[in-house]
Design an enzyme around this catalytic site. Structure first.
Site, PDB file in Angstrom:
ATOM      1  N   SER A  40       0.825  -1.214   0.000  1.00  0.00           N
ATOM      2  CA  SER A  40       0.000   0.000   0.000  1.00  0.00           C
ATOM      3  C   SER A  40       0.854   1.258   0.000  1.00  0.00           C
ATOM      4  O   SER A  40       0.329   2.362   0.077  1.00  0.00           O
ATOM      5  CB  SER A  40      -0.924   0.003   1.226  1.00  0.00           C
ATOM      6  OG  SER A  40      -0.165  -0.132   2.411  1.00  0.00           O
ATOM      7  N   ASN A  56      -1.652  -2.173  13.147  1.00  0.00           N
ATOM      8  CA  ASN A  56      -3.109  -1.991  13.126  1.00  0.00           C
ATOM      9  C   ASN A  56      -3.533  -0.694  13.827  1.00  0.00           C
ATOM     10  O   ASN A  56      -4.402   0.029  13.343  1.00  0.00           O
ATOM     11  CB  ASN A  56      -3.803  -3.192  13.769  1.00  0.00           C
ATOM     12  CG  ASN A  56      -3.531  -4.477  13.011  1.00  0.00           C
ATOM     13  OD1 ASN A  56      -3.005  -4.437  11.893  1.00  0.00           O
ATOM     14  ND2 ASN A  56      -3.851  -5.609  13.591  1.00  0.00           N
ATOM     15  N   HIS A 108     -40.407  22.854 -10.160  1.00  0.00           N
ATOM     16  CA  HIS A 108     -40.550  21.979 -11.346  1.00  0.00           C
ATOM     17  C   HIS A 108     -39.855  22.588 -12.570  1.00  0.00           C
ATOM     18  O   HIS A 108     -40.242  22.305 -13.706  1.00  0.00           O
ATOM     19  CB  HIS A 108     -42.024  21.715 -11.690  1.00  0.00           C
ATOM     20  CG  HIS A 108     -42.854  21.290 -10.521  1.00  0.00           C
ATOM     21  ND1 HIS A 108     -43.070  19.973 -10.196  1.00  0.00           N
ATOM     22  CD2 HIS A 108     -43.493  22.023  -9.567  1.00  0.00           C
ATOM     23  CE1 HIS A 108     -43.837  19.903  -9.111  1.00  0.00           C
ATOM     24  NE2 HIS A 108     -44.087  21.142  -8.704  1.00  0.00           N
ATOM     25  N   SER A 125     -14.745  25.215 -28.143  1.00  0.00           N
ATOM     26  CA  SER A 125     -14.901  23.936 -28.819  1.00  0.00           C
ATOM     27  C   SER A 125     -13.844  23.861 -29.912  1.00  0.00           C
ATOM     28  O   SER A 125     -13.458  24.880 -30.482  1.00  0.00           O
ATOM     29  CB  SER A 125     -16.303  23.859 -29.428  1.00  0.00           C
ATOM     30  OG  SER A 125     -16.300  22.997 -30.543  1.00  0.00           O
ATOM     31  N   LYS A 144     -18.633  28.595 -29.405  1.00  0.00           N
ATOM     32  CA  LYS A 144     -18.902  27.985 -28.109  1.00  0.00           C
ATOM     33  C   LYS A 144     -18.127  28.608 -26.954  1.00  0.00           C
ATOM     34  O   LYS A 144     -16.988  29.033 -27.098  1.00  0.00           O
ATOM     35  CB  LYS A 144     -18.567  26.481 -28.145  1.00  0.00           C
ATOM     36  CG  LYS A 144     -19.505  25.660 -29.006  1.00  0.00           C
ATOM     37  CD  LYS A 144     -20.963  25.703 -28.563  1.00  0.00           C
ATOM     38  CE  LYS A 144     -21.253  24.785 -27.401  1.00  0.00           C
ATOM     39  NZ  LYS A 144     -21.117  23.371 -27.710  1.00  0.00           N
ATOM     40  N   GLU A 154     -19.488  21.640 -15.226  1.00  0.00           N
ATOM     41  CA  GLU A 154     -19.875  20.288 -15.653  1.00  0.00           C
ATOM     42  C   GLU A 154     -19.012  19.228 -14.973  1.00  0.00           C
ATOM     43  O   GLU A 154     -19.498  18.169 -14.561  1.00  0.00           O
ATOM     44  CB  GLU A 154     -19.743  20.155 -17.171  1.00  0.00           C
ATOM     45  CG  GLU A 154     -20.786  20.962 -17.935  1.00  0.00           C
ATOM     46  CD  GLU A 154     -20.468  20.993 -19.419  1.00  0.00           C
ATOM     47  OE1 GLU A 154     -20.671  19.971 -20.085  1.00  0.00           O
ATOM     48  OE2 GLU A 154     -19.996  22.039 -19.907  1.00  0.00           O
ATOM     49  N   TYR A 156      -8.883  -6.174  12.893  1.00  0.00           N
ATOM     50  CA  TYR A 156      -8.315  -5.756  11.615  1.00  0.00           C
ATOM     51  C   TYR A 156      -8.376  -6.877  10.585  1.00  0.00           C
ATOM     52  O   TYR A 156      -8.127  -8.040  10.882  1.00  0.00           O
ATOM     53  CB  TYR A 156      -6.851  -5.297  11.795  1.00  0.00           C
ATOM     54  CG  TYR A 156      -6.209  -4.882  10.477  1.00  0.00           C
ATOM     55  CD1 TYR A 156      -6.392  -3.589   9.979  1.00  0.00           C
ATOM     56  CD2 TYR A 156      -5.471  -5.782   9.700  1.00  0.00           C
ATOM     57  CE1 TYR A 156      -5.846  -3.205   8.764  1.00  0.00           C
ATOM     58  CE2 TYR A 156      -4.918  -5.403   8.485  1.00  0.00           C
ATOM     59  CZ  TYR A 156      -5.110  -4.115   8.021  1.00  0.00           C
ATOM     60  OH  TYR A 156      -4.578  -3.734   6.815  1.00  0.00           O
TER      61      TYR A 156
HETATM   62  N1  ARG Z   1      -0.976  -1.302   5.068  1.00  0.00           N
HETATM   63  C1  ARG Z   1      -1.909  -1.687   6.052  1.00  0.00           C
HETATM   64  C2  ARG Z   1      -3.215  -0.956   5.829  1.00  0.00           C
HETATM   65  O1  ARG Z   1      -3.208  -0.027   5.111  1.00  0.00           O
HETATM   66  C3  ARG Z   1      -1.389  -1.391   7.411  1.00  0.00           C
HETATM   67  C4  ARG Z   1      -1.882  -2.315   8.499  1.00  0.00           C
HETATM   68  C5  ARG Z   1      -1.359  -3.650   8.255  1.00  0.00           C
HETATM   69  N2  ARG Z   1      -1.600  -4.551   9.333  1.00  0.00           N
HETATM   70  C6  ARG Z   1      -1.446  -5.833   9.163  1.00  0.00           C
HETATM   71  N3  ARG Z   1      -1.634  -6.565  10.200  1.00  0.00           N
HETATM   72  N4  ARG Z   1      -1.123  -6.366   8.025  1.00  0.00           N
HETATM   73  O2  ARG Z   1      -4.223  -1.287   6.340  1.00  0.00           O
END
Ligand code: ARG
Length: 457
Positions: free
Chosen positions: A23, A110, A156, A277, A283, A290, A317
């Protein structure tokens, strides 16, 4: 290379699994929060004697160095790390050796990720709040600049009653005030610290969760460690508040798009916030409005995505929860971009009072006032309503409007009509008579402007 969490398993993973699992590409946004959170954690470990004071100081110094190096660009993210938490700990250990390995005592990723996210989002809320205030300022500016400009109010999308343009604009100010309220309310529940919940059950170390919470500017701590690491309500509440805010911007955009059309011509947008445009030379397209309208859909998508991800997740978690960040970051980035373009687009738009007035005069929008005139002269409202409708039909048949129908014609419908009827159905009179609190009279709109200014002060 084996993972930092190698232990029960070899920690050797397939590269496809690594890519899928990681991540860091998106949670690197939270590096400042991750590092300051760790500094508070190190300070707490030292203060409680869980690690030596000198070790805590070394950790804090090391973390400070990483923060500075990331800020300056001297240190780059290593995208082969699983996430921002692992990256910071890895660099710290590379730089400090074994002391670095003590940082993760009495915590877990976590509680760390929940902490980082709360800290990151609360400062985003502050930014969004400031941007909403910019839009409110632009609304106030336009409302004050266009005092006394009359337009048709619609229901309306049919011309209904005359209103002040500024009254219409101030309706959006009220929506945005509620948005500010929702953001502040969401921030309140967000500002609760999960750190010290550890993996899920708390910890055997004698920690001081309130010390860490106070250092990091939290108002309190999560009172149940399982909830502390499982709760993502604060993300949902924020996306939901943003979705509502986007809905308001989208409705406003829709009106701006309509008003800017040749059919309405109630306003003209500044060249700076329109596009041409590639084929049609005439235009002038309201692309910004939009796009704001369009992007509302993607924010709703963010909300549905996260609600669906969390639905049915067992405590505590689960890796599914890593999906929270892209959804909430997207909502935050999107609304910030929209607000940034919306405020100047609105501030630079020019009202066309003549066109609004023309539209107000052609639609029998003073028919309610005609009925009210008869009521004033003693007729029950239902009967007055019916007669006024018949008069409108007569006008349409004769190509007239209420203002140009002669008194003799009026008197064919009721002998209560006298010459003073024309003053009562004059557009400005119609507006000025709506003196009820929150109504469209000039005095009422001024009171609304003062109210919004007071809320912003
Ligand atoms: N990258 C993880 C997340 O975004 C962090 C927590 C990960 N915890 C674990 N026990 N793998 O949620």
């Amino acid at each position: 290379m084996a993972k930092m969490w190698a232990g029960r398993t070899s920690g050797v993973t397939d590269s496809i699994a690594d890519d899928f699992n990681s991540s860091i590409h998106f949670d690197c946004k939270m590096y400042k929060q991750d590092i300051t959170g760790s500094m508070a954690h190190a300070a707490m470990l030292g203060a409680k004697g869980i690690i030596a004071k000198a070790e805590a100081d070394a950790l804090i110094d090391g973390l400070q160095g990483i923060l500075e190096d990331l800020n300056s660009g001297a240190l780059a993210f290593d995208f082969s790390c699983e996430d921002i938490h692992m990256f910071v700990e890895q660099v710290l250990t590379q730089r400090l050796g074994d002391v670095g390995k003590k940082l993760h005592t009495a915590r877990s990723r976590n509680d760390q990720v929940a902490l980082d996210l709360r800290m990151y989002l609360r400062s985003e809320i502050d930014e969004i709040t400031a941007l909403v205030k910019d839009v409110l300022d632009a609304i106030l500016e336009q409302a004050e600049k266009n005092k006394g400009v009359i337009m048709p109010g619609y229901t309306h999308l049919q011309r209904a009653q005359p209103i002040l343009f500024s009254h219409h604009l101030m309706a959006y100010a009220m929506m945005l005030l509620r948005d500010l309220d929702r953001l502040a309310d969401c921030r309140k529940r967000m500002n609760i610290s999960p750190i010290g919940c550890c993996a899920l059950a708390g910890t055997t170390y004698d920690t001081d969760r309130r010390f860490e919470a106070a250092q990091l500017g939290f108002d309190g701590i999560a009172m149940n460690s399982i909830d502390g690491v499982s709760d993502r309500d604060f993300c949902l509440e924020l996306i939901s508040a943003i979705a509502t805010l986007m809905m308001h911007l989208s409705r406003f955009s829709e009106e701006i798009i309509l008003w800017a059309s040749w059919e309405f011509k109630f306003i003209e947008l500044s060249d700076a916030y329109t596009t041409g445009s590639s084929i049609m030379p005439q235009k002038k397209n309201p692309d910004m409005a939009e796009l704001v309208r369009g992007k509302t859909g993607r924010v709703y998508g963010d909300l549905m995505a996260l609600l669906t991800t969390l639905k049915g997740l067992p405590l505590a978690y689960n890796k599914d929860m890593q999906e929270d960040k892209e959804a909430v970051f997207d909502a935050v980035e999107t609304v910030k971009m929209c607000l940034k373009v919306f405020a100047p687009m609105l501030a630079t738009m020019t009202a066309k009072p003549e066109n609004m007035k023309k539209a107000a005069q052609g639609g029998f929008i003073n028919a309610t006032d005609l009925a009210d005139y008869l009521v004033k002269k003693g007729m029950p409202f239902r009967s007055a309503y019916k007669i006024s409708g018949q008069i409108v039909a007569r006008c349409i048949a004769e190509g007239k409007v209420l203002e140009t129908l002669p008194l003799e014609s009026y008197r064919e419908f009721s002998d209560l009509f006298e010459n003073d009827l024309y003053a009562d159905i004059d557009m400005l009179t119609c507006v000025e008579k709506r003196i009820s609190e929150g109504g469209t009279s000039q005095a009422s709109v001024e009171a609304q402007i003062a109210y919004v200014k007071e809320c912003l002060a």
